[in-house]
Design a protein around this motif. Structure first.
Motif, short mmCIF file in Angstrom:
data_model
loop_
_atom_site.label_atom_id
_atom_site.label_comp_id
_atom_site.label_asym_id
_atom_site.label_seq_id
_atom_site.Cartn_x
_atom_site.Cartn_y
_atom_site.Cartn_z
N TRP A 178 3.78 19.38 161.61
CA TRP A 178 2.54 18.63 161.72
C TRP A 178 1.35 19.51 161.38
CZ3 TRP A 178 -1.91 18.90 164.71
CH2 TRP A 178 -2.74 17.78 164.64
N HIS A 179 1.32 20.73 161.90
CA HIS A 179 0.20 21.63 161.61
C HIS A 179 0.19 22.01 160.13
CE1 HIS A 179 -0.10 22.08 165.98
NE2 HIS A 179 -1.36 22.34 165.72
N TYR A 180 1.35 22.20 159.54
CA TYR A 180 1.41 22.51 158.12
C TYR A 180 0.87 21.35 157.29
CZ TYR A 180 3.24 23.76 153.55
OH TYR A 180 3.35 24.04 152.22
N ASP A 181 1.26 20.13 157.65
CA ASP A 181 0.76 18.95 156.93
C ASP A 181 -0.75 18.79 157.10
OD1 ASP A 181 3.32 18.43 156.10
OD2 ASP A 181 3.71 16.88 157.62
N GLN A 182 -1.26 19.08 158.29
CA GLN A 182 -2.70 19.01 158.51
C GLN A 182 -3.42 20.10 157.71
OE1 GLN A 182 -4.44 16.69 160.28
NE2 GLN A 182 -2.46 15.65 160.38
N GLY A 183 -2.80 21.26 157.60
CA GLY A 183 -3.39 22.36 156.85
C GLY A 183 -3.50 22.06 155.37
N GLU A 184 -2.58 21.26 154.84
CA GLU A 184 -2.66 20.88 153.43
C GLU A 184 -3.84 19.96 153.17
OE1 GLU A 184 1.07 19.17 152.36
OE2 GLU A 184 1.99 21.12 151.97
N ALA A 241 -9.16 26.11 157.41
CA ALA A 241 -7.99 26.33 158.25
C ALA A 241 -8.00 27.74 158.84
CB ALA A 241 -6.72 26.11 157.45
N LEU A 242 -8.40 28.72 158.05
CA LEU A 242 -8.46 30.10 158.55
C LEU A 242 -9.53 30.24 159.62
CD1 LEU A 242 -8.01 32.16 155.28
CD2 LEU A 242 -6.39 31.89 157.15
N ILE A 243 -10.67 29.60 159.43
CA ILE A 243 -11.74 29.68 160.43
C ILE A 243 -11.31 29.01 161.74
CG2 ILE A 243 -14.05 28.82 160.98
CD1 ILE A 243 -14.78 29.31 158.04
N LYS A 277 -10.81 30.79 165.41
CA LYS A 277 -11.45 30.30 166.63
C LYS A 277 -10.42 30.07 167.74
CE LYS A 277 -15.36 27.96 164.44
NZ LYS A 277 -15.98 26.65 164.17
N ILE A 278 -9.30 29.48 167.40
CA ILE A 278 -8.24 29.22 168.38
C ILE A 278 -7.70 30.53 168.93
CG2 ILE A 278 -5.89 28.32 168.65
CD1 ILE A 278 -6.72 26.07 166.76
N THR A 279 -7.51 31.52 168.04
CA THR A 279 -7.03 32.83 168.48
C THR A 279 -8.02 33.49 169.42
OG1 THR A 279 -5.82 33.09 166.41
CG2 THR A 279 -6.25 35.09 167.68
N ALA A 280 -9.31 33.41 169.10
CA ALA A 280 -10.33 34.01 169.96
C ALA A 280 -10.36 33.34 171.33
CB ALA A 280 -11.70 33.90 169.29
#
Length: 74
Positions: free
Chosen positions: A26-32, A39-41, A45-48
């Motif tokens: 699902w995340h891969y499909d959303q990333g496309e 996506a990187l930003i 943010k999620i990592t921070a």
């Protein structure tokens, strides 16, 4: 009763693997759909936020254990 933990542990492992597969898909499909930069930003943010949450929980746990007088040294 020795088989119960084996069966339930296997079921839990299979269920978690299936859930992780669909979550990644699902995340891969959303990333496309999004741009690569966006996506990187959002990933940064999620990592921070995750690292901030881990640090906060760790500080609270160590602060509470120090306040209660627990010995944390080995």
């Amino acid at each position: 009763m020795d088989w119960v933990p084996i069966v339930f542990g296997t079921f839990k492992g299979v269920a978690l693997c299936i859930a992780m597969f669909f979550a990644v898909k699902w995340h891969y499909d959303q990333g496309e759909k999004l741009e690569r930069r966006a996506a990187l930003i959002s990933g940064a943010k999620i990592t921070a936020v995750f690292l901030l949450a881990v640090a906060t929980v760790s500080l609270i746990a160590f602060g509470l254990s120090w306040k209660l007088g627990l010995d944390l040294s080995y």
